[in-house]
Design an enzyme around this catalytic site. Structure first.
Site, short mmCIF file in Angstrom:
data_model
loop_
_atom_site.label_atom_id
_atom_site.label_comp_id
_atom_site.label_asym_id
_atom_site.label_seq_id
_atom_site.Cartn_x
_atom_site.Cartn_y
_atom_site.Cartn_z
N GLU A 18 0.84 -1.20 0.00
CA GLU A 18 0.00 0.00 0.00
C GLU A 18 0.87 1.24 0.00
OE1 GLU A 18 -3.22 0.19 3.05
OE2 GLU A 18 -2.19 2.00 3.69
N PRO A 22 1.33 11.33 -2.64
CA PRO A 22 2.28 12.30 -2.06
C PRO A 22 1.54 13.55 -1.58
CG PRO A 22 2.41 12.30 -4.45
CD PRO A 22 1.42 11.24 -4.09
N THR A 49 -4.01 4.64 -0.82
CA THR A 49 -4.91 5.13 0.23
C THR A 49 -5.66 6.38 -0.21
OG1 THR A 49 -3.09 6.38 1.21
CG2 THR A 49 -3.51 4.19 2.12
N HIS A 94 -8.47 3.04 -2.45
CA HIS A 94 -9.32 3.01 -1.26
C HIS A 94 -10.44 4.02 -1.45
CE1 HIS A 94 -5.94 1.27 1.50
NE2 HIS A 94 -6.07 0.62 0.35
N GLY A 125 -13.60 5.25 6.80
CA GLY A 125 -12.76 6.43 7.05
C GLY A 125 -12.85 6.82 8.51
N ASP A 126 -11.84 7.53 8.97
CA ASP A 126 -11.81 7.98 10.36
C ASP A 126 -12.56 9.30 10.50
OD1 ASP A 126 -10.45 5.95 11.67
OD2 ASP A 126 -8.52 6.65 10.91
N HIS A 182 -11.52 -3.00 16.23
CA HIS A 182 -11.55 -1.58 15.85
C HIS A 182 -11.69 -0.74 17.12
CE1 HIS A 182 -13.48 2.18 14.34
NE2 HIS A 182 -12.53 2.04 13.44
N TYR A 300 2.23 -2.35 4.49
CA TYR A 300 2.03 -0.90 4.55
C TYR A 300 3.40 -0.26 4.41
CZ TYR A 300 -2.51 -2.16 6.49
OH TYR A 300 -3.76 -2.68 6.66
P1 FAD Z 1 -16.72 0.11 9.55
O1 FAD Z 1 -16.72 -1.26 9.01
O2 FAD Z 1 -17.90 0.98 9.24
O3 FAD Z 1 -16.54 0.00 11.13
C1 FAD Z 1 -16.31 1.16 11.92
C2 FAD Z 1 -16.80 0.90 13.34
O4 FAD Z 1 -18.23 0.81 13.36
C3 FAD Z 1 -16.31 -0.40 13.97
O5 FAD Z 1 -16.11 -0.18 15.34
C4 FAD Z 1 -17.44 -1.38 13.73
O6 FAD Z 1 -17.48 -2.38 14.72
C5 FAD Z 1 -18.66 -0.46 13.82
N1 FAD Z 1 -19.75 -0.82 12.92
C6 FAD Z 1 -19.67 -1.32 11.67
N2 FAD Z 1 -20.88 -1.46 11.13
C7 FAD Z 1 -21.76 -1.01 12.06
C8 FAD Z 1 -23.19 -0.88 12.08
N3 FAD Z 1 -23.93 -1.24 11.04
N4 FAD Z 1 -23.76 -0.35 13.20
C9 FAD Z 1 -23.00 0.03 14.27
N5 FAD Z 1 -21.65 -0.09 14.30
C10 FAD Z 1 -21.04 -0.59 13.21
N6 FAD Z 1 -8.85 5.30 6.32
C11 FAD Z 1 -8.80 6.30 5.41
O7 FAD Z 1 -9.31 7.40 5.67
N7 FAD Z 1 -8.24 6.11 4.17
C12 FAD Z 1 -7.68 4.92 3.82
O8 FAD Z 1 -7.16 4.80 2.71
C13 FAD Z 1 -7.70 3.85 4.76
N8 FAD Z 1 -7.20 2.63 4.45
C14 FAD Z 1 -7.31 1.59 5.33
C15 FAD Z 1 -6.88 0.32 4.96
C16 FAD Z 1 -6.98 -0.76 5.82
C17 FAD Z 1 -6.54 -2.13 5.38
C18 FAD Z 1 -7.51 -0.56 7.13
C19 FAD Z 1 -7.60 -1.70 8.11
C20 FAD Z 1 -7.95 0.70 7.52
C21 FAD Z 1 -7.87 1.78 6.62
N9 FAD Z 1 -8.34 3.06 6.95
C22 FAD Z 1 -8.30 4.08 6.03
C23 FAD Z 1 -8.84 3.34 8.29
C24 FAD Z 1 -10.36 3.12 8.41
O9 FAD Z 1 -11.04 4.05 7.60
C25 FAD Z 1 -10.71 3.31 9.89
O10 FAD Z 1 -10.20 2.27 10.66
C26 FAD Z 1 -12.19 3.56 10.19
O11 FAD Z 1 -12.27 4.07 11.53
C27 FAD Z 1 -13.06 2.33 10.11
O12 FAD Z 1 -13.24 1.93 8.83
P2 FAD Z 1 -14.03 0.57 8.49
O13 FAD Z 1 -14.14 0.50 7.03
O14 FAD Z 1 -13.43 -0.57 9.21
O15 FAD Z 1 -15.46 0.96 9.13
#
Ligand code: FAD
Length: 316
Positions: A18, A22, A49, A94, A125-126, A182, A300
């Site tokens: 990944e 830049p 990303t 992503h 996303g965060d 998470h 990563y």
């Molecule tokens: P979700 O699957 O939506 O989960 C988020 C939280 O909500 C979890 O605690 C889960 O348990 C909970 N949840 C899920 N579904 C529900 C529901 N229906 N009801 C209630 N709670 C629920 N971030 C970026 O901004 N850009 C990137 O390019 C990026 N790349 C990443 C690549 C990888 C491999 C990983 C592991 C993470 C990456 N992230 C990136 C970070 C990611 O966006 C964050 O970790 C974010 O906080 C959670 O994303 P998620 O897709 O896991 O969310």
């Protein structure tokens, strides 16, 4: 080719990594410089990303503060297209929920289709740095599962404008998984339940958050299996390359550094020594994961391809 097809057609563990776009203003060559050292190890796909907008406050005349939205690392889709064009290797953009309405997501997916990109990693996303919890854009998705559902709908030919007859897309969808839970999830099992919902919605494979303790990955993989998740699970690995990562990575990614690794790093007298320890740990981790039959090792790079190169050279 779709990542799931690459995995299903493979006779050995795949290798992927990944990269980050830049900082705005830099040229595409800076991306090539981080990819080039890894090309001789034949990566099967490269993820790029996505970085949403951040808010900064600028002081204006009269003393008031103006809130300005800016993106420091734009260009994810363009970089993917450039990778495919230059290296003939599949690129996986992503795609996040944050900052996108459903219409904007659809438009982004249509752009990907035109560019011949048939892979996406679907993420929530965060929260933006100025917000304590994740706030979806108006008419956007609150969870990654809803983004997966939208892409699956497009794969069935259902676009937002029901009146238009279109040919279906054929996106392969990856989603994120967390061997150490998470950070927002109330507990490990609830997190697995939500992960299962993403797979049930139609995601094809999982890529994990980085981890340093293989036992935690194996426990996660087993819990997924017991929950009925049978899609490929790709472990995410990040070699430690500077001393301060021993404390910064647990804070940023909500992960543990195993005692043996922490003890070794504490004895390191310089970043150069820490890097060697990180590489050696990465080699041992990778060898065990390959032995345990993971479909792919996903690294990563975080802008530093040298440690990844040394690990890959040693294990593939
Ligand atoms: P979700 O699957 O939506 O989960 C988020 C939280 O909500 C979890 O605690 C889960 O348990 C909970 N949840 C899920 N579904 C529900 C529901 N229906 N009801 C209630 N709670 C629920 N971030 C970026 O901004 N850009 C990137 O390019 C990026 N790349 C990443 C690549 C990888 C491999 C990983 C592991 C993470 C990456 N992230 C990136 C970070 C990611 O966006 C964050 O970790 C974010 O906080 C959670 O994303 P998620 O897709 O896991 O969310």
């Amino acid at each position: 080719m779709r990542v799931i097809d690459l995995i299903n057609n493979a006779h050995k563990t795949l290798f992927s990594f990944e990269i980050l776009p830049p900082i705005k203003g830099k040229r595409i060559e800076s991306i090539y410089e981080s990819i080039d050292p890894l090309i001789e190890y034949s990566p099967n796909f490269i993820n790029v990303t996505y970085h949403r907008e951040e808010y900064i406050y600028k002081k204006r005349e009269g003393g008031y503060l103006e809130k300005i939205s800016m993106r420091k690392r734009p260009g994810t889709v363009g970089i993917c297209a450039a990778i495919i064009n230059k290296y003939k290797i599949d690129a996986v953009p992503h795609l996040i929920c944050g900052g996108f309405s459903k219409d904007e997501t659809e438009n982004a997916l249509i752009d990907l289709q035109y560019l011949g990109i048939d892979n996406v990693l679907a993420l929530r996303g965060d929260p933006v740095k100025t917000e304590s919890t994740f706030v979806p854009k108006e008419n956007g998705h609150a969870h990654a599962v809803d983004l997966v559902k939208q892409i699956v709908d497009m794969n069935k030919g259902n676009y937002s404008d029901n009146e238009i007859h279109t040919s279906p897309s054929d996106f392969c969808i990856g989603v994120a998984g967390y061997p150490e839970k998470h950070f927002e999830a109330p507990n490990f099992n609830t997190d697995i339940k939500y992960l299962k919902a993403k797979i049930d919605a139609g995601a094809h494979y999982i890529v994990t958050q980085l981890f340093y303790d293989n036992e935690k990955f194996f426990k996660f993989r087993q819990a997924c299996l017991e929950a009925g998740i049978t899609v490929p699970i790709i472990p995410g690995l990040k070699p430690i390359s500077v001393l301060k990562q021993m404390t910064s990575l647990p804070k940023i990614f909500n992960i543990d550094i195993p005692e043996a690794l922490a003890d070794a790093l504490q004895k390191a007298k310089s970043d150069a020594e820490a890097k060697e320890i990180g590489i050696e740990w990465g080699i041992q981790q990778s060898k065990e994961l390959i032995k345990e039959g993971v479909p792919c090792l996903h690294f990563y790079t975080m802008g530093n391809s040298d440690p990844v190169k040394r690990i890959v050279k040693s294990v593939f």
